[in-house]
Design a protein around this motif. Structure first.
Motif, PDB file in Angstrom:
ATOM      1  N   LEU A 161      11.039  -6.221   4.572  1.00 10.02           N
ATOM      2  CA  LEU A 161      11.609  -6.975   5.690  1.00 10.02           C
ATOM      3  C   LEU A 161      10.562  -7.893   6.305  1.00 10.02           C
ATOM      4  O   LEU A 161      10.886  -8.951   6.829  1.00 10.02           O
ATOM      5  CB  LEU A 161      12.110  -5.994   6.751  1.00 10.02           C
ATOM      6  N   GLY A 162       9.306  -7.479   6.216  1.00 11.15           N
ATOM      7  CA  GLY A 162       8.228  -8.298   6.768  1.00 11.15           C
ATOM      8  C   GLY A 162       8.207  -9.684   6.147  1.00 11.15           C
ATOM      9  O   GLY A 162       7.995 -10.679   6.842  1.00 11.15           O
ATOM     10  N   ASN A 163       8.429  -9.759   4.853  1.00 14.76           N
ATOM     11  CA  ASN A 163       8.378 -11.057   4.172  1.00 14.76           C
ATOM     12  C   ASN A 163       9.602 -11.908   4.478  1.00 14.76           C
ATOM     13  O   ASN A 163       9.513 -13.112   4.631  1.00 14.76           O
ATOM     14  CB  ASN A 163       8.343 -10.877   2.648  1.00 14.76           C
ATOM     15  N   TYR A 186      12.648   4.265  11.647  1.00 14.18           N
ATOM     16  CA  TYR A 186      13.224   3.041  12.223  1.00 14.18           C
ATOM     17  C   TYR A 186      13.383   1.961  11.153  1.00 14.18           C
ATOM     18  O   TYR A 186      14.260   1.106  11.246  1.00 14.18           O
ATOM     19  CB  TYR A 186      12.435   2.555  13.453  1.00 14.18           C
ATOM     20  N   TYR A 187      12.520   2.008  10.130  1.00 11.69           N
ATOM     21  CA  TYR A 187      12.652   1.046   9.029  1.00 11.69           C
ATOM     22  C   TYR A 187      13.988   1.271   8.310  1.00 11.69           C
ATOM     23  O   TYR A 187      14.668   0.334   7.914  1.00 11.69           O
ATOM     24  CB  TYR A 187      11.478   1.223   8.058  1.00 11.69           C
ATOM     25  N   CYS A 188      14.367   2.537   8.180  1.00 10.40           N
ATOM     26  CA  CYS A 188      15.650   2.854   7.533  1.00 10.40           C
ATOM     27  C   CYS A 188      16.829   2.465   8.432  1.00 10.40           C
ATOM     28  O   CYS A 188      17.908   2.160   7.922  1.00 10.40           O
ATOM     29  CB  CYS A 188      15.737   4.347   7.189  1.00 10.40           C
ATOM     30  N   PHE A 241      -1.021  -7.699   7.910  1.00 11.66           N
ATOM     31  CA  PHE A 241      -1.032  -6.257   7.983  1.00 11.66           C
ATOM     32  C   PHE A 241       0.324  -5.655   7.635  1.00 11.66           C
ATOM     33  O   PHE A 241       0.471  -4.782   6.810  1.00 11.66           O
ATOM     34  CB  PHE A 241      -1.161  -5.950   9.467  1.00 11.66           C
ATOM     35  N   TYR A 242       1.294  -6.179   8.386  1.00  8.64           N
ATOM     36  CA  TYR A 242       2.670  -5.720   8.254  1.00  8.64           C
ATOM     37  C   TYR A 242       3.151  -5.959   6.830  1.00  8.64           C
ATOM     38  O   TYR A 242       3.689  -5.081   6.170  1.00  8.64           O
ATOM     39  CB  TYR A 242       3.522  -6.540   9.240  1.00  8.64           C
ATOM     40  N   SER A 243       2.889  -7.181   6.361  1.00 10.53           N
ATOM     41  CA  SER A 243       3.452  -7.583   5.089  1.00 10.53           C
ATOM     42  C   SER A 243       2.845  -6.840   3.903  1.00 10.53           C
ATOM     43  O   SER A 243       3.535  -6.525   2.942  1.00 10.53           O
ATOM     44  CB  SER A 243       3.262  -9.090   4.913  1.00 10.53           C
TER      45      SER A 243
HETATM   46  N1  PFF Z   1       5.269  -4.281   3.885  1.00 11.02           N
HETATM   47  C1  PFF Z   1       6.644  -3.957   4.029  1.00 11.02           C
HETATM   48  C2  PFF Z   1       7.359  -5.075   4.740  1.00 11.02           C
HETATM   49  O1  PFF Z   1       6.822  -6.170   4.798  1.00 11.02           O
HETATM   50  O2  PFF Z   1       8.453  -4.907   5.189  1.00 11.02           O
HETATM   51  C3  PFF Z   1       6.847  -2.596   4.558  1.00 11.02           C
HETATM   52  C4  PFF Z   1       6.538  -2.316   5.982  1.00 11.02           C
HETATM   53  C5  PFF Z   1       5.817  -3.084   6.832  1.00 11.02           C
HETATM   54  C6  PFF Z   1       7.005  -1.222   6.517  1.00 11.02           C
HETATM   55  C7  PFF Z   1       5.550  -2.760   8.141  1.00 11.02           C
HETATM   56  C8  PFF Z   1       6.780  -0.921   7.808  1.00 11.02           C
HETATM   57  C9  PFF Z   1       6.046  -1.689   8.636  1.00 11.02           C
HETATM   58  F1  PFF Z   1       5.816  -1.372   9.898  1.00 11.02           F
END
Ligand code: PFF
Length: 467
Positions: free
Chosen positions: A31-33, A107-109, A241-243
């Protein structure tokens, strides 16, 4: 300092280099991307953000990802055991690296469930109707809610889609690394790439897409002050970081399953290219498409987090063959979110297996249980318990904030200190040399891990805590 790892095969592992690269890229691409990158790029001056992001990816992202995979492969353990094996005094980092994915996964789910709902709506032909529908708000009869705002405020539907998403995630994890995660990644990642390239080519051929493309790719220095520059750097750094799934224990875990004979340096470069390419392509789809269908209205592009859930479906509704493109797009986002949540779940399951000496099946059941309970807090937070907030944040946003803005930068900062100053960079260099004749980016790595990465982490922490 002994290189203590068992061969990954003793506890299961990836059967091939491509399997490892695709699984790690599957974790990174999420989702980050697709949801976060395009709206950040649009907000922070398009081309400038892109440029800064790419520079960060090949320096900062490379360094942190290489470090984590090397720690995992060298120790051959799940995060808790891995940090302990690097240095006993830093064992607490292993606990932090296990808690972070355990908090993110639920929360990602929940968000994965929202995406799954959109996918279902578009695939069953209801995309146009849904994206244009408005609903009366329960709290304010005057206000009209969008499909998205209405949906996340419900209880049953978000719960059902959340549970389905957790169960879909757990299928791959149940089957283990080689038979589950590797197989799923080898199948889904090429499909994802084909879908994203196909949709990008289509949206770029729409009339007027050129102007949107210029807006996305050309740096806009208008009103670009020093403070905006600083904010752009902090946003690009945080996004990276997130991505790249850094500082959430994932890359340590996946690294522990990597074969000793495969090249670490080139694997990291490949994962990084895959991840950045998908982010840029997602922006190529979203920014020009929204630009065309909003008649060049910049506020539509700057819709922030609502860009993918609110603005984009409306764009699909107006686009020729939009129903079909919308369905393809939400299938793509679902696959991307799924391979990421699989990596989050695997990280937690690996800890439970190792720490409590349980079977994979039992560990999966425990992790699913915890995920369902914690995830329900996020579902309820947007629904019947929307008045309940922590630090003025809904539960989902609170979990997102404490993990991404506080816990992850702290983990990354201390990992840099551990490798840069305590066990020294040779800990990682020796691991890199196992699959290589030489470590090409050795100097870059050493400067980054000792000086630049810690400085970036401190900057992220300061911005997050607004000091
Ligand atoms: N890197 C993944 C994304 O870009 O969605 C997974 C991910 C990122 C999961 C950040 C959770 C998160 F907090």
């Amino acid at each position: 300092m002994k290189n203590t790892s068992k061969s990954p095969s003793a506890r299961g592992g990836f059967g091939s280099k491509i399997g490892f690269v695709l699984a790690a890229a599957g974790s990174a691409v999420g989702l980050g991307n697709i949801w976060r990158f395009p709206y950040l790029a649009a907000k922070y001056g398009g081309g400038i953000f892109l440029l800064i992001y790419i520079i960060f990816a090949i320096t900062f992202g490379f360094t942190l990802m290489l470090t984590e995979i090397a720690i995992g492969r060298r120790t051959g353990k799940s995060v808790i055991g891995a940090y302990k094996a690097v240095d006993k005094r830093f064992s607490f980092l292993g606990i932090l690296a296990a808690v972070i994915p355990a908090l993110i996964l639920p929360y990602y789910c929940v968000i994965g469930g929202w995406v799954l709902k959109y996918m279902t709506v578009f695939v069953t032909g209801g995309g146009e109707e849904a994206s244009k529908a408005t609903f009366a708000s329960a709290s304010d009869p005057e206000a009209k809610l969008s499909f998205f705002a209405h949906f996340i405020g419900l209880l049953e539907q978000p719960t059902i889609f959340f549970i389905i998403f957790v169960l879909l995630t757990s299928v791959a994890v149940f089957f283990g690394v080689e038979k589950g995660i590797e197989k799923v990644s080898k199948l889904l990642m090429p499909v994802l790439l084909i879908l994203i390239i196909g949709i990008a080519v289509y949206t770029l051929t729409l009339d007027g897409a050129g102007d949107g493309l210029k807006y996305y790719l050309l740096p806009d220095f208008n009103g670009f002050t020093a403070s905006k520059f600083f904010k752009t750097i902090a946003a690009a750094c945080g996004q990276l970081f997130y991505s790249m799934s850094i500082a959430m224990g994932i890359m340590v875990t996946y690294g522990s399953y990597m074969r000793k004979e495969d090249s670490l340096e080139s694997s990291v470069r490949q994962i990084e290219v895959f991840d950045t390419l998908v982010a840029i392509l997602a922006g190529l789809i979203i920014v020009p498409a929204v630009f065309v269908f909003s008649g060049g209205n910049k506020s539509a592009i700057n819709a922030g987090p609502g860009l993918m859930f609110d603005t984009l479906p409306k764009v699909f509704a107006d686009m020729p063959a939009g129903q079909f493109i919308g369905a393809a797009f939400f299938i793509l986002v679902t696959l991307a979110a799924l391979t990421s949540s699989i990596s989050l779940m695997e990280t937690v399951v690996a800890v439970v297996i190792e720490k409590f000496k349980l079977s994979r099946t039992v560990s999966c059941v425990i992790v699913i249980g915890i995920t369902l309970v914690l995830g329900m807090l996020s579902v309820l937070g947007y629904s019947v318990c929307s008045d309940f907030t922590i630090f003025k944040k809904q539960m989902l946003d609170f979990f997102d904030y404490i993990t991404n803005n506080l816990m992850m930068p702290v983990l990354a900062l201390l990992t840099c200190i551990l490798i840069g100053y305590v066990v020294k960079t040779k800990y990682v260099e020796e691991e890199v040399m196992l699959g290589e004749k030489r470590f090409r980016s050795k100097l870059l790595y050493s400067v980054m891990i000792k000086f630049i990465c810690p400085a970036c982490m401190i900057m992220i922490l300061l911005t997050a805590t607004k000091i």
